[in-house]
Design a protein around this motif. Structure first.
Motif, PDB file in Angstrom:
ATOM      1  N   LEU A   6       0.969  -1.210   0.347  1.00 26.15           N
ATOM      2  CA  LEU A   6       0.381  -0.024   0.366  1.00 26.15           C
ATOM      3  C   LEU A   6       0.790   1.332   0.079  1.00 26.15           C
ATOM      4  O   LEU A   6       1.666   1.616   1.243  1.00 26.15           O
ATOM      5  CB  LEU A   6      -0.541   0.096   1.261  1.00 26.15           C
ATOM      6  CG  LEU A   6      -2.533   1.381   1.353  1.00 26.15           C
ATOM      7  CD1 LEU A   6      -2.687   0.751  -0.043  1.00 26.15           C
ATOM      8  CD2 LEU A   6      -2.722   1.083   3.043  1.00 26.15           C
ATOM      9  N   ALA A   7       0.678   1.929  -1.229  1.00 27.19           N
ATOM     10  CA  ALA A   7       1.085   2.931  -1.233  1.00 27.19           C
ATOM     11  C   ALA A   7       1.449   4.580  -0.595  1.00 27.19           C
ATOM     12  O   ALA A   7       0.202   4.303  -0.111  1.00 27.19           O
ATOM     13  CB  ALA A   7       1.562   3.649  -2.784  1.00 27.19           C
ATOM     14  N   ALA A   8       2.097   4.690   0.283  1.00 28.38           N
ATOM     15  CA  ALA A   8       2.243   6.176   0.981  1.00 28.38           C
ATOM     16  C   ALA A   8       3.118   7.024   0.729  1.00 28.38           C
ATOM     17  O   ALA A   8       4.881   6.624   0.977  1.00 28.38           O
ATOM     18  CB  ALA A   8       2.018   5.574   2.267  1.00 28.38           C
ATOM     19  N   PRO A   9       2.620   8.511   0.401  1.00 31.03           N
ATOM     20  CA  PRO A   9       1.185   9.068   0.437  1.00 31.03           C
ATOM     21  C   PRO A   9       0.296   8.022  -1.018  1.00 31.03           C
ATOM     22  O   PRO A   9       0.835   7.535  -1.672  1.00 31.03           O
ATOM     23  CB  PRO A   9       1.854  10.149   0.103  1.00 31.03           C
ATOM     24  CG  PRO A   9       2.725  10.629  -0.135  1.00 31.03           C
ATOM     25  CD  PRO A   9       3.166   9.253   0.041  1.00 31.03           C
ATOM     26  N   GLN A  49       1.238  22.382 -15.895  1.00 26.85           N
ATOM     27  CA  GLN A  49       0.358  21.787 -15.279  1.00 26.85           C
ATOM     28  C   GLN A  49       0.839  20.910 -14.039  1.00 26.85           C
ATOM     29  O   GLN A  49       1.592  21.044 -14.145  1.00 26.85           O
ATOM     30  CB  GLN A  49       0.547  20.881 -15.908  1.00 26.85           C
ATOM     31  CG  GLN A  49      -1.434  19.979 -16.066  1.00 26.85           C
ATOM     32  CD  GLN A  49      -2.703  19.276 -16.751  1.00 26.85           C
ATOM     33  OE1 GLN A  49      -2.041  19.168 -17.802  1.00 26.85           O
ATOM     34  NE2 GLN A  49      -3.214  18.438 -16.155  1.00 26.85           N
ATOM     35  N   THR A  50       0.628  21.080 -13.320  1.00 27.57           N
ATOM     36  CA  THR A  50       1.010  20.734 -11.573  1.00 27.57           C
ATOM     37  C   THR A  50       0.766  19.440 -11.625  1.00 27.57           C
ATOM     38  O   THR A  50       0.817  18.566 -10.362  1.00 27.57           O
ATOM     39  CB  THR A  50      -0.533  21.416 -10.255  1.00 27.57           C
ATOM     40  OG1 THR A  50      -1.379  21.240 -11.011  1.00 27.57           O
ATOM     41  CG2 THR A  50       0.302  22.680 -10.505  1.00 27.57           C
ATOM     42  N   THR A  51      -0.156  18.268 -12.594  1.00 28.16           N
ATOM     43  CA  THR A  51      -0.334  17.108 -12.489  1.00 28.16           C
ATOM     44  C   THR A  51       0.305  15.826 -13.255  1.00 28.16           C
ATOM     45  O   THR A  51       0.094  14.845 -13.846  1.00 28.16           O
ATOM     46  CB  THR A  51      -2.086  16.963 -12.582  1.00 28.16           C
ATOM     47  OG1 THR A  51      -2.511  17.199 -13.314  1.00 28.16           O
ATOM     48  CG2 THR A  51      -2.840  17.171 -10.827  1.00 28.16           C
ATOM     49  N   CYS A 105       3.229  20.013  -8.479  1.00 34.38           N
ATOM     50  CA  CYS A 105       2.655  20.017  -6.779  1.00 34.38           C
ATOM     51  C   CYS A 105       3.659  18.266  -6.088  1.00 34.38           C
ATOM     52  O   CYS A 105       4.130  17.470  -6.970  1.00 34.38           O
ATOM     53  CB  CYS A 105       1.506  19.668  -6.635  1.00 34.38           C
ATOM     54  SG  CYS A 105       0.732  18.266  -6.672  1.00 34.38           S
ATOM     55  N   TYR A 106       3.852  18.928  -4.836  1.00 34.06           N
ATOM     56  CA  TYR A 106       4.371  17.735  -3.761  1.00 34.06           C
ATOM     57  C   TYR A 106       3.330  17.066  -3.875  1.00 34.06           C
ATOM     58  O   TYR A 106       3.982  15.408  -3.707  1.00 34.06           O
ATOM     59  CB  TYR A 106       4.230  18.714  -2.588  1.00 34.06           C
ATOM     60  CG  TYR A 106       3.460  18.309  -2.144  1.00 34.06           C
ATOM     61  CD1 TYR A 106       2.877  17.026  -1.060  1.00 34.06           C
ATOM     62  CD2 TYR A 106       2.233  19.177  -2.404  1.00 34.06           C
ATOM     63  CE1 TYR A 106       1.389  17.468  -0.456  1.00 34.06           C
ATOM     64  CE2 TYR A 106       0.558  19.312  -1.708  1.00 34.06           C
ATOM     65  CZ  TYR A 106       0.329  18.017  -0.719  1.00 34.06           C
ATOM     66  OH  TYR A 106      -1.000  18.224  -0.240  1.00 34.06           O
ATOM     67  N   ALA A 107       2.098  17.007  -3.692  1.00 35.07           N
ATOM     68  CA  ALA A 107       1.601  15.191  -3.723  1.00 35.07           C
ATOM     69  C   ALA A 107       1.586  14.620  -5.374  1.00 35.07           C
ATOM     70  O   ALA A 107       1.548  13.997  -4.981  1.00 35.07           O
ATOM     71  CB  ALA A 107       0.053  15.904  -4.206  1.00 35.07           C
ATOM     72  N   THR A 108       1.847  14.898  -6.217  1.00 40.50           N
ATOM     73  CA  THR A 108       1.842  14.615  -7.614  1.00 40.50           C
ATOM     74  C   THR A 108       2.885  13.606  -7.299  1.00 40.50           C
ATOM     75  O   THR A 108       3.631  12.550  -8.065  1.00 40.50           O
ATOM     76  CB  THR A 108       1.954  15.590  -8.974  1.00 40.50           C
ATOM     77  OG1 THR A 108       0.481  16.026  -8.937  1.00 40.50           O
ATOM     78  CG2 THR A 108       2.370  14.835 -10.273  1.00 40.50           C
ATOM     79  N   THR A 109       4.037  14.927  -6.737  1.00 39.96           N
ATOM     80  CA  THR A 109       5.800  13.759  -7.556  1.00 39.96           C
ATOM     81  C   THR A 109       5.633  12.637  -5.863  1.00 39.96           C
ATOM     82  O   THR A 109       5.785  12.241  -6.449  1.00 39.96           O
ATOM     83  CB  THR A 109       6.457  14.945  -6.383  1.00 39.96           C
ATOM     84  OG1 THR A 109       6.199  16.281  -7.622  1.00 39.96           O
ATOM     85  CG2 THR A 109       8.351  14.503  -6.620  1.00 39.96           C
ATOM     86  N   ASN A 110       4.996  12.875  -4.419  1.00 35.99           N
ATOM     87  CA  ASN A 110       5.223  11.938  -3.612  1.00 35.99           C
ATOM     88  C   ASN A 110       4.003  11.187  -4.160  1.00 35.99           C
ATOM     89  O   ASN A 110       5.002   9.575  -4.035  1.00 35.99           O
ATOM     90  CB  ASN A 110       4.639  13.212  -2.121  1.00 35.99           C
ATOM     91  CG  ASN A 110       5.285  13.735  -2.185  1.00 35.99           C
ATOM     92  OD1 ASN A 110       6.845  13.381  -2.925  1.00 35.99           O
ATOM     93  ND2 ASN A 110       5.007  14.671  -0.768  1.00 35.99           N
ATOM     94  N   ARG A 111       3.434  10.824  -4.663  1.00 31.55           N
ATOM     95  CA  ARG A 111       2.697   9.898  -4.785  1.00 31.55           C
ATOM     96  C   ARG A 111       3.156   9.062  -6.179  1.00 31.55           C
ATOM     97  O   ARG A 111       3.517   7.842  -6.627  1.00 31.55           O
ATOM     98  CB  ARG A 111       0.738   9.890  -5.628  1.00 31.55           C
ATOM     99  CG  ARG A 111       0.107  10.331  -4.186  1.00 31.55           C
ATOM    100  CD  ARG A 111      -1.334  11.012  -4.584  1.00 31.55           C
ATOM    101  NE  ARG A 111      -1.841  11.624  -3.133  1.00 31.55           N
ATOM    102  CZ  ARG A 111      -1.210  12.219  -2.627  1.00 31.55           C
ATOM    103  NH1 ARG A 111       0.237  12.428  -3.086  1.00 31.55           N
ATOM    104  NH2 ARG A 111      -1.934  12.311  -2.054  1.00 31.55           N
ATOM    105  N   THR A 140       6.965   6.435   1.328  1.00 36.63           N
ATOM    106  CA  THR A 140       8.012   7.135   0.774  1.00 36.63           C
ATOM    107  C   THR A 140       8.357   8.900   0.802  1.00 36.63           C
ATOM    108  O   THR A 140       9.711   9.533   0.800  1.00 36.63           O
ATOM    109  CB  THR A 140       8.517   7.512  -0.819  1.00 36.63           C
ATOM    110  OG1 THR A 140       6.448   7.370  -1.118  1.00 36.63           O
ATOM    111  CG2 THR A 140       8.459   5.897  -1.476  1.00 36.63           C
ATOM    112  N   ALA A 141       7.168   9.379   1.749  1.00 34.22           N
ATOM    113  CA  ALA A 141       6.919  10.431   2.418  1.00 34.22           C
ATOM    114  C   ALA A 141       5.805  11.063   2.960  1.00 34.22           C
ATOM    115  O   ALA A 141       4.454   9.909   3.057  1.00 34.22           O
ATOM    116  CB  ALA A 141       7.158  11.279   1.279  1.00 34.22           C
TER     117      ALA A 141
END
Length: 316
Positions: A10-13, A169-171, A200-206, A299-300
């Motif tokens: 299960l990936a986090a985040p 684009q951020t995604t 964005c941070y969320a796209t990169t982290n996922r 990973t974050a």
């Protein structure tokens, strides 16, 4: 018959990001403050489950402002809107709330700053995606040129190769975007980029957590909507990182069990607009068929939070 063992990574985040959280909260608070109906221009976030839940509470989703009455509040989606939209709303004296993700707004501000400095803009993004439409619509027609992939750079016709800047684009896929940036810098050495990356941070982290999971398994499911750019990028990142089976599912009923026959491990993640309830539903579907061991691949850590607009924080 005993259930076969299955390791579920299960990936986090995973799932909701701060911008999506804020946008949904804005619609819910608007309904509390003004009562139903509250109009929302475009899907507030790209997830059918979320949109349907808000519709049940009294949100009315429309594509254009023309579909909204003057006397009801309207909310602009998290993806952002062209400048003409709030201008049109103000002209009609409508009450409007902008739910644009602050990280998208940051790109809008960047674009305006570059333009004020006399630079023509190149936007790396997907044609027709509401975020791209919104960002390009911050500036007059012709001031922003769109490129989708590295091969588009060769045919770009610019006003002055020494007066250019780019935004994204951020995604997008971090790796694919790096290729486009490289092509832009090779052809236009003077091109200016953002101080801090636009993705964005969320796209990169996922995407990073998908790469980490892909090394452990040969099958991956991404919970998300087909019109969600960041969810679709996660599927691509998984496939590129070596997952022979990387698929998008909106919910558990979309799982192709036959394609997963014989698997011993699977990775699960979710796009930034997919709610926890859908991720849990997918995990529970596996638990019903297999003897599941869940391992979290972290990973974050994310602790970003964005405030809702003041108009909603004030008591009605």
């Amino acid at each position: 018959m005993t259930a076969k063992p299955l390791t579920l990574y299960l990936a986090a985040p995973r799932g909701f990001c701060a911008g999506v959280d804020r946008a949904i909260k804005i619609v819910e608070m608007a309904l509390e403050k003004w009562g139903a109906p509250v109009y929302v221009r475009h899907e507030i976030v790209h997830n059918k489950f979320v949109v349907d839940a808000l519709r049940d509470k009294g949100a009315v989703f429309v594509e254009e402002l023309d579909e909204c009455p003057d006397d009801r509040p309207v909310i602009f989606s998290a993806h952002g809107v062209p400048k003409s939209v709030p201008a049109h709303a103000a002209k009609r004296e409508m009450v409007y709330v902008d739910a644009t993700c602050p990280l998208v707004s940051k790109v809008h501000i960047e674009a305006e700053r570059h333009s004020a400095n006399g630079l023509q803009l190149v936007m790396i993004g997907h044609e027709g995606h509401p975020e791209t439409v919104g960002t390009m619509g911050q500036l007059p027609e012709g001031e922003v040129l769109l490129v989708e992939e590295a091969s588009d750079v060769a045919s770009l016709e610019v006003r002055d190769p020494d007066k250019l800047a780019f935004v994204t684009q951020t995604t997008l896929s971090v790796d694919d975007t790096a290729d486009v940036v490289e092509a832009l810098q090779a052809r236009f050495p003077a091109i200016q980029g953002p101080h801090k990356e636009d993705i964005c941070y969320a796209t990169t982290n996922r995407q990073e957590s998908v790469k980490a999971m892909a090394a452990k398994t040969n099958a991956m499911l991404v919970v998300g909507a087909p019109n969600s750019s960041n969810s679709r990028r996660l599927v691509e990142v998984g496939a590129k990182a070596g997952c022979s089976y990387s698929q998008l599912v909106q919910r558990a009923s979309d799982i192709d069990w036959r394609a997963l026959e014989g698997i011993e491990s699977i990775g699960i993640t979710a796009g930034a607009s997919a709610p926890d309830v859908l991720i849990t539903e997918v995990i529970d579907a596996f638990k019903a068929k297999y003897d599941v061991t869940v391992e979290v691949v972290e990973t974050a850590k994310e602790n970003v939070e964005f405030k809702v607009p003041r108009v909603l924080r004030e008591a009605s």
